[in-house]
Design a protein around this motif. Structure first.
Motif, PDB file in Angstrom:
ATOM      1  N   GLY A  70       0.939  -0.798   0.243  1.00 18.87           N
ATOM      2  CA  GLY A  70       0.132   0.092   0.284  1.00 18.87           C
ATOM      3  C   GLY A  70       0.515   1.007  -0.212  1.00 18.87           C
ATOM      4  O   GLY A  70       2.201   1.246   0.188  1.00 18.87           O
ATOM      5  N   ASP A  71       0.030   1.867  -0.619  1.00 17.99           N
ATOM      6  CA  ASP A  71       1.030   3.826  -0.823  1.00 17.99           C
ATOM      7  C   ASP A  71       1.595   3.707   0.620  1.00 17.99           C
ATOM      8  O   ASP A  71       2.872   4.397   0.429  1.00 17.99           O
ATOM      9  CB  ASP A  71       0.411   5.144  -1.767  1.00 17.99           C
ATOM     10  CG  ASP A  71      -1.121   4.235  -0.651  1.00 17.99           C
ATOM     11  OD1 ASP A  71      -1.498   4.764  -0.012  1.00 17.99           O
ATOM     12  OD2 ASP A  71      -2.265   5.793  -1.446  1.00 17.99           O
ATOM     13  N   LEU A  72       0.216   3.943   1.529  1.00 14.67           N
ATOM     14  CA  LEU A  72       1.393   5.297   2.844  1.00 14.67           C
ATOM     15  C   LEU A  72       1.969   3.795   3.903  1.00 14.67           C
ATOM     16  O   LEU A  72       3.001   4.153   3.885  1.00 14.67           O
ATOM     17  CB  LEU A  72       0.117   5.398   3.799  1.00 14.67           C
ATOM     18  CG  LEU A  72      -0.753   5.932   3.022  1.00 14.67           C
ATOM     19  CD1 LEU A  72      -2.158   6.680   3.902  1.00 14.67           C
ATOM     20  CD2 LEU A  72      -0.103   7.700   2.867  1.00 14.67           C
ATOM     21  N   SER A  73       2.317   2.627   3.614  1.00 13.72           N
ATOM     22  CA  SER A  73       3.882   1.702   4.007  1.00 13.72           C
ATOM     23  C   SER A  73       4.476   1.880   3.204  1.00 13.72           C
ATOM     24  O   SER A  73       5.330   2.097   4.325  1.00 13.72           O
ATOM     25  CB  SER A  73       2.585   0.634   4.199  1.00 13.72           C
ATOM     26  OG  SER A  73       1.298   0.205   4.844  1.00 13.72           O
ATOM     27  N   PHE A  74       4.304   2.236   2.177  1.00  7.59           N
ATOM     28  CA  PHE A  74       5.688   2.142   1.934  1.00  7.59           C
ATOM     29  C   PHE A  74       6.200   3.636   1.793  1.00  7.59           C
ATOM     30  O   PHE A  74       7.467   3.463   1.790  1.00  7.59           O
ATOM     31  CB  PHE A  74       4.598   2.345  -0.090  1.00  7.59           C
ATOM     32  CG  PHE A  74       5.755   3.493  -0.775  1.00  7.59           C
ATOM     33  CD1 PHE A  74       8.083   2.711  -0.665  1.00  7.59           C
ATOM     34  CD2 PHE A  74       6.201   4.290  -1.616  1.00  7.59           C
ATOM     35  CE1 PHE A  74       8.015   3.418  -1.318  1.00  7.59           C
ATOM     36  CE2 PHE A  74       6.746   5.111  -1.971  1.00  7.59           C
ATOM     37  CZ  PHE A  74       8.626   4.268  -2.131  1.00  7.59           C
ATOM     38  N   LEU A  75       5.435   4.544   1.662  1.00  3.07           N
ATOM     39  CA  LEU A  75       6.199   6.245   2.671  1.00  3.07           C
ATOM     40  C   LEU A  75       6.404   6.223   4.026  1.00  3.07           C
ATOM     41  O   LEU A  75       7.074   6.556   3.995  1.00  3.07           O
ATOM     42  CB  LEU A  75       4.872   6.978   2.029  1.00  3.07           C
ATOM     43  CG  LEU A  75       4.389   7.291   0.403  1.00  3.07           C
ATOM     44  CD1 LEU A  75       3.058   8.020   0.797  1.00  3.07           C
ATOM     45  CD2 LEU A  75       5.529   8.172  -0.314  1.00  3.07           C
ATOM     46  N   THR A  76       6.206   5.888   4.409  1.00  2.00           N
ATOM     47  CA  THR A  76       6.558   5.490   5.747  1.00  2.00           C
ATOM     48  C   THR A  76       7.473   4.734   6.164  1.00  2.00           C
ATOM     49  O   THR A  76       8.400   5.460   7.417  1.00  2.00           O
ATOM     50  CB  THR A  76       5.571   4.595   6.891  1.00  2.00           C
ATOM     51  OG1 THR A  76       4.352   4.781   6.809  1.00  2.00           O
ATOM     52  CG2 THR A  76       6.170   4.048   8.120  1.00  2.00           C
ATOM     53  N   VAL A  77       7.766   3.377   5.229  1.00  2.00           N
ATOM     54  CA  VAL A  77       9.727   3.035   5.211  1.00  2.00           C
ATOM     55  C   VAL A  77      10.010   3.852   4.039  1.00  2.00           C
ATOM     56  O   VAL A  77      11.694   4.511   4.965  1.00  2.00           O
ATOM     57  CB  VAL A  77       8.961   1.678   4.904  1.00  2.00           C
ATOM     58  CG1 VAL A  77      10.899   1.581   4.501  1.00  2.00           C
ATOM     59  CG2 VAL A  77       7.910   0.396   6.319  1.00  2.00           C
ATOM     60  N   TYR A  78       9.698   4.755   3.856  1.00  2.00           N
ATOM     61  CA  TYR A  78      10.393   5.249   2.802  1.00  2.00           C
ATOM     62  C   TYR A  78      11.733   6.730   3.482  1.00  2.00           C
ATOM     63  O   TYR A  78      12.274   6.749   3.454  1.00  2.00           O
ATOM     64  CB  TYR A  78       9.961   5.521   0.909  1.00  2.00           C
ATOM     65  CG  TYR A  78      10.972   7.112   0.206  1.00  2.00           C
ATOM     66  CD1 TYR A  78      11.762   6.805  -0.389  1.00  2.00           C
ATOM     67  CD2 TYR A  78      10.643   8.216   0.673  1.00  2.00           C
ATOM     68  CE1 TYR A  78      12.284   7.216  -1.145  1.00  2.00           C
ATOM     69  CE2 TYR A  78      11.210   9.106   0.052  1.00  2.00           C
ATOM     70  CZ  TYR A  78      12.282   8.147  -0.634  1.00  2.00           C
ATOM     71  OH  TYR A  78      12.559   9.875  -1.366  1.00  2.00           O
ATOM     72  N   ALA A  79      10.186   6.643   4.370  1.00  2.00           N
ATOM     73  CA  ALA A  79      10.737   7.911   5.144  1.00  2.00           C
ATOM     74  C   ALA A  79      11.844   8.330   6.599  1.00  2.00           C
ATOM     75  O   ALA A  79      12.281   8.895   6.699  1.00  2.00           O
ATOM     76  CB  ALA A  79       8.962   8.728   5.408  1.00  2.00           C
TER      77      ALA A  79
END
Length: 303
Positions: A70-79
Motif C-alpha cells: 500500500g502507498d502509505l506503508s511504502f511511504l512510512t518506510v521510505y521516510a
C-alpha cells in the motif's frame, strides 16, 4: 562432457533471479492464470506475506528485490530512509478499505467510534483510515484509542471482543463479512487513493533493471486481463493460498483493481501523504516525486 557441464553451469549462473514479495498470493496467481508467467527470461522466487510491513522490512534488509505494498506503508518506510522506490502500481475502489465491527456491536455509525478501541496497521492504510474517518466525523484523532495490530492479530481480536472495530482492506473485508458476520460501518471513499505500489530496492533497480521492467509490464497486462476473468483469477488464487474462493471473488469484484502509471496519479498520493504527516503517521513531509521512479512507466510507454 566436462566442457558441456561447465557451459551449463555458467549459463545457470547468468540467470537473473527476482525475489518478489506478494500479499495473499495475488500477483503470483495473477501472472500464472493469465499466462504471463510463461517464458520468463529470469526466475522468480515468490514469498507470501500477510501485509505490507514485513515485505518492506525484507526490501529494506536486501532480502527481496520487488514487493507489492500500500502507498502509505511504502511511504512510512521510505521516510525512514529505506533504499527503495515505487516503480509501478494499481488502484482499487476506495470503498474496499473499511472499518469493521462485530455483528452484535452497538456501533452503528461513524459517530459511535468515539471513545472506542480501533485496530489497524501502524503506518499504513489501517491507521490512516481510522484517523481520516474520525476527522470526517468532526472528532480529534485521540478521541479514540488506536491499537496497532496486523491483519492476523486484529481479526482474532475483533472476534474475541478485545477491540471494538478493525480498519482493513480486501480480501480481509470480504472474509470478515462473509465468514465472521462482521459489519462495515465506514469505508475509504473520498478519503484515500487506495493505490498499491510495485516497489523495488535501489539495488534491484541498478543491477536487475531489465528483469524488473519486464515484471512490471507483465503484471500490468495481467491486471487488465483479470478484469474480464475474475472468477478464474479467484479460483486460481484460492488453490494457491487456500483462501475461500467465494471470499476472493467477492474481493476482486469489489476492488476492480487496475494498473496505473507513475505519472499524474501520484498527485493524489501526495495529498494523502501530506494528510498522513499531519496525522503524525509519517515522520516528515515528503516529496512523492523523490519516492518514485518514473522511468519504468516511460520505458513501458515507449514500447
Amino acid at each position: 562432457m566436462i566442457s558441456a557441464a561447465i557451459g551449463a553451469s555458467a549459463l545457470a549462473a547468468d540467470t537473473v533471479v527476482l525475489r518478489v514479495g506478494d500479499q495473499k498470493g495475488g500477483n503470483r496467481s495473477l501472472l500464472e492464470i493469465s499466462g504471463y508467467a510463461k517464458d520468463l527470461p529470469y526466475k522468480i522466487e515468490w514469498s507470501e506475506f500477510p501485509a505490507a510491513a514485513p515485505i518492506l522490512e525484507a526490501l529494506n534488509a536486501g532480502a527481496l528485490d520487488v514487493g507489492y505494498t500500500g502507498d502509505l506503508s511504502f511511504l512510512t518506510v521510505y521516510a525512514a530512509g529505506a533504499p527503495i522506490k515505487a516503480i509501478g502500481g494499481t488502484r482499487s475502489d476506495a470503498r474496499t478499505q473499511a472499518i469493521l465491527v462485530r455483528q452484535d456491536s452497538p456501533i452503528k455509525a461513524i459517530a459511535d467510534l468515539k471513545g472506542k478501541r480501533l485496530a489497524g496497521t501502524r503506518g499504513g492504510w489501517g491507521q490512516f483510515l481510522i484517523d481520516a474517518t474520525l476527522e470526517k466525523a468532526g472528532y480529534k484523532i485521540d478521541d479514540a484509542t488506536f491499537a496497532p495490530l496486523g491483519p492476523v492479530d486484529a481479526k482474532i481480536a475483533l472476534v474475541a471482543g478485545s477491540i471494538d472495530a478493525w480498519a482493513v482492506w480486501e480480501p480481509y473485508v470480504s472474509y470478515a463479512t462473509l465468514k465472521d458476520n462482521a459489519r462495515i460501518v465506514a469505508n475509504g471513499e473520498g478519503l484515500t487513493p487506495t493505490v498499491t505500489f510495485i516497489v523495488a530496492s535501489d539495488s534491484a533497480i541498478a543491477t536487475k533493471r531489465a528483469a524488473v521492467q519486464d515484471l512490471v509490464q507483465r503484471l500490468n497486462k495481467a491486471r487488465l486481463w483479470s478484469l474480464d476473468h475474475l472468477p478464474e483469477y479467484a479460483k486460481n488464487t484460492a488453490e494457491l493460498t487456500k483462501l475461500p474462493e467465494d471470499v476472493l471473488l467477492s474481493a476482486y469484484k469489489a476492488q476492480r483493481t487496475s494498473p496505473i502509471a507513475i505519472d499524474e496519479n501520484i498527485k493524489e498520493v501526495q495529498e494523502a501523504s501530506d494528510r498522513a504527516t499531519r496525522y503524525g503517521i509519517l515522520s516528515k513531509k515528503l516529496d512523492i516525486n523523490k519516492a518514485v521512479d518514473r522511468s519504468f512507466t516511460a520505458a513501458a510507454n515507449s514500447n
